[in-house]
Motif scaffolding. Structure first.
Motif, PDB file in Angstrom:
ATOM      1  N   TYR A  67       0.789  -1.118   0.121  1.00 52.88           N
ATOM      2  CA  TYR A  67      -0.010   0.094  -0.021  1.00 52.88           C
ATOM      3  C   TYR A  67       0.956   1.404  -0.042  1.00 52.88           C
ATOM      4  CZ  TYR A  67      -4.026  -3.101   1.366  1.00 52.88           C
ATOM      5  OH  TYR A  67      -4.753  -4.071   1.158  1.00 52.88           O
ATOM      6  N   ALA A  68       0.517   2.279  -0.785  1.00 54.40           N
ATOM      7  CA  ALA A  68       1.062   3.430  -0.826  1.00 54.40           C
ATOM      8  C   ALA A  68       2.719   3.696  -1.454  1.00 54.40           C
ATOM      9  CB  ALA A  68       1.207   4.367   0.452  1.00 54.40           C
ATOM     10  N   THR A  69       3.059   2.126  -1.863  1.00 53.51           N
ATOM     11  CA  THR A  69       4.563   2.127  -2.418  1.00 53.51           C
ATOM     12  C   THR A  69       4.364   1.618  -3.682  1.00 53.51           C
ATOM     13  OG1 THR A  69       4.934   0.022  -1.255  1.00 53.51           O
ATOM     14  CG2 THR A  69       5.448   2.130  -0.273  1.00 53.51           C
ATOM     15  N   GLY A  70       3.455   0.532  -3.838  1.00 46.70           N
ATOM     16  CA  GLY A  70       3.733  -0.201  -5.054  1.00 46.70           C
ATOM     17  C   GLY A  70       4.679  -1.361  -5.117  1.00 46.70           C
ATOM     18  N   THR A  71       5.354  -1.510  -3.956  1.00 41.24           N
ATOM     19  CA  THR A  71       6.371  -2.433  -3.843  1.00 41.24           C
ATOM     20  C   THR A  71       6.105  -3.468  -2.505  1.00 41.24           C
ATOM     21  OG1 THR A  71       8.135  -1.049  -4.691  1.00 41.24           O
ATOM     22  CG2 THR A  71       8.771  -2.894  -3.274  1.00 41.24           C
ATOM     23  N   GLU A  72       6.103  -4.667  -2.554  1.00 37.49           N
ATOM     24  CA  GLU A  72       5.533  -5.712  -1.684  1.00 37.49           C
ATOM     25  C   GLU A  72       6.476  -5.535  -0.589  1.00 37.49           C
ATOM     26  OE1 GLU A  72       4.741  -9.284  -3.143  1.00 37.49           O
ATOM     27  OE2 GLU A  72       2.868  -8.793  -3.989  1.00 37.49           O
ATOM     28  N   GLY A  73       6.037  -5.293   0.588  1.00 36.57           N
ATOM     29  CA  GLY A  73       6.896  -5.444   2.026  1.00 36.57           C
ATOM     30  C   GLY A  73       7.699  -3.968   2.278  1.00 36.57           C
ATOM     31  N   ALA A  74       7.366  -3.171   1.459  1.00 45.38           N
ATOM     32  CA  ALA A  74       8.165  -1.627   1.531  1.00 45.38           C
ATOM     33  C   ALA A  74       7.286  -0.745   2.309  1.00 45.38           C
ATOM     34  CB  ALA A  74       8.602  -1.004   0.193  1.00 45.38           C
ATOM     35  N   ASP A  75       7.866  -0.124   3.405  1.00 43.25           N
ATOM     36  CA  ASP A  75       6.819   0.726   4.177  1.00 43.25           C
ATOM     37  C   ASP A  75       7.069   2.192   3.671  1.00 43.25           C
ATOM     38  OD1 ASP A  75       6.336  -1.543   5.910  1.00 43.25           O
ATOM     39  OD2 ASP A  75       7.855  -0.808   7.283  1.00 43.25           O
ATOM     40  N   PHE A  76       5.919   3.127   4.009  1.00 45.37           N
ATOM     41  CA  PHE A  76       6.026   4.407   3.552  1.00 45.37           C
ATOM     42  C   PHE A  76       5.921   5.194   4.746  1.00 45.37           C
ATOM     43  CE2 PHE A  76       3.327   7.866   2.329  1.00 45.37           C
ATOM     44  CZ  PHE A  76       3.964   8.530   1.207  1.00 45.37           C
ATOM     45  N   SER A  77       6.677   6.311   4.682  1.00 46.98           N
ATOM     46  CA  SER A  77       6.533   7.522   5.800  1.00 46.98           C
ATOM     47  C   SER A  77       6.678   9.065   4.814  1.00 46.98           C
ATOM     48  CB  SER A  77       7.708   7.557   6.541  1.00 46.98           C
ATOM     49  OG  SER A  77       7.836   6.277   7.355  1.00 46.98           O
ATOM     50  N   SER A  78       5.723   9.709   5.357  1.00 48.72           N
ATOM     51  CA  SER A  78       5.682  11.104   4.681  1.00 48.72           C
ATOM     52  C   SER A  78       5.654  12.337   5.874  1.00 48.72           C
ATOM     53  CB  SER A  78       4.604  11.331   3.742  1.00 48.72           C
ATOM     54  OG  SER A  78       3.204  11.175   4.474  1.00 48.72           O
ATOM     55  N   VAL A  79       5.866  13.319   5.584  1.00 49.02           N
ATOM     56  CA  VAL A  79       5.870  14.665   6.679  1.00 49.02           C
ATOM     57  C   VAL A  79       5.365  15.656   5.727  1.00 49.02           C
ATOM     58  CG1 VAL A  79       7.029  16.382   7.717  1.00 49.02           C
ATOM     59  CG2 VAL A  79       7.719  13.931   7.995  1.00 49.02           C
ATOM     60  N   ALA A  80       4.512  16.279   6.305  1.00 48.11           N
ATOM     61  CA  ALA A  80       3.946  17.648   5.568  1.00 48.11           C
ATOM     62  C   ALA A  80       3.470  18.678   6.499  1.00 48.11           C
ATOM     63  CB  ALA A  80       2.427  17.344   4.922  1.00 48.11           C
ATOM     64  N   VAL A  81       4.003  19.975   5.862  1.00 46.62           N
ATOM     65  CA  VAL A  81       3.727  21.309   6.596  1.00 46.62           C
ATOM     66  C   VAL A  81       3.066  21.900   5.528  1.00 46.62           C
ATOM     67  CG1 VAL A  81       5.538  20.842   8.394  1.00 46.62           C
ATOM     68  CG2 VAL A  81       5.966  21.978   6.378  1.00 46.62           C
ATOM     69  N   GLY A  82       2.309  22.873   6.026  1.00 48.27           N
ATOM     70  CA  GLY A  82       1.769  24.005   5.367  1.00 48.27           C
ATOM     71  C   GLY A  82       0.697  24.890   5.782  1.00 48.27           C
ATOM     72  N   VAL A  83       0.204  25.840   4.995  1.00 50.99           N
ATOM     73  CA  VAL A  83      -0.784  26.876   5.346  1.00 50.99           C
ATOM     74  C   VAL A  83      -2.129  26.666   4.603  1.00 50.99           C
ATOM     75  CG1 VAL A  83      -1.175  29.210   5.548  1.00 50.99           C
ATOM     76  CG2 VAL A  83       1.066  28.552   5.753  1.00 50.99           C
ATOM     77  N   ARG A  84      -3.332  26.539   5.283  1.00 45.77           N
ATOM     78  CA  ARG A  84      -4.686  26.651   4.663  1.00 45.77           C
ATOM     79  C   ARG A  84      -5.410  27.649   4.605  1.00 45.77           C
ATOM     80  NH1 ARG A  84      -8.858  21.834   5.989  1.00 45.77           N
ATOM     81  NH2 ARG A  84      -9.917  23.392   7.001  1.00 45.77           N
ATOM     82  N   HIS A  85      -5.921  28.442   3.590  1.00 46.95           N
ATOM     83  CA  HIS A  85      -6.849  29.443   3.744  1.00 46.95           C
ATOM     84  C   HIS A  85      -8.083  29.197   2.967  1.00 46.95           C
ATOM     85  CE1 HIS A  85      -7.866  33.628   4.355  1.00 46.95           C
ATOM     86  NE2 HIS A  85      -8.279  33.463   3.053  1.00 46.95           N
ATOM     87  N   ASN A  86      -9.105  29.406   3.624  1.00 50.00           N
ATOM     88  CA  ASN A  86     -10.537  29.093   3.004  1.00 50.00           C
ATOM     89  C   ASN A  86     -11.074  30.482   2.321  1.00 50.00           C
ATOM     90  OD1 ASN A  86     -10.641  26.300   3.506  1.00 50.00           O
ATOM     91  ND2 ASN A  86     -11.488  26.913   5.634  1.00 50.00           N
ATOM     92  N   PHE A  87     -11.252  30.673   1.195  1.00 49.25           N
ATOM     93  CA  PHE A  87     -11.672  31.636   0.593  1.00 49.25           C
ATOM     94  C   PHE A  87     -13.198  32.090   0.627  1.00 49.25           C
ATOM     95  CE2 PHE A  87      -7.589  30.955  -1.284  1.00 49.25           C
ATOM     96  CZ  PHE A  87      -7.011  32.317  -1.583  1.00 49.25           C
TER      97      PHE A  87
END
Length: 87
Positions: A67-87
């Motif tokens: 899942y999320a990698t397409g490679t069996e047995g491979a783990d996945f990690s992610s980090v995200a930062v951001g700003v969200r503004h609703n118009f």
């Protein structure tokens, strides 16, 4: 296939703390096809329409699934930062 998701949010003033955990069970009788996803997040509301955020996600795949990698047995990690503004 059994699957579930648990999510929680705790608010303290302008801060929001998020925890999400998801689980995908075995695919039929195929061994090692489970996966777990965990996400920890934080939002800080600057105003009613603008917030800054950050989160960390980890997907832990068993040996026969990718899942999320397409490679069996491979783990996945992610980090995200951001700003969200609703118009």
């Amino acid at each position: 296939r059994n699957a579930f998701r648990v999510a929680g949010m705790y608010t303290l003033g302008a801060s929001e703390f998020h925890v999400n955990v998801g689980y995908a069970g075995k695919i039929g009788d195929v061994a090692n096809t489970q996966a777990t996803q965990t996400t920890l997040g934080y939002n800080y509301n600057l105003s009613k329409r603008t917030k800054v955020y950050g989160f960390v996600t980890k997907v832990d795949n068993k040996a026969n699934v990718g899942y999320a990698t397409g490679t069996e047995g491979a783990d996945f990690s992610s980090v995200a930062v951001g700003v969200r503004h609703n118009f």
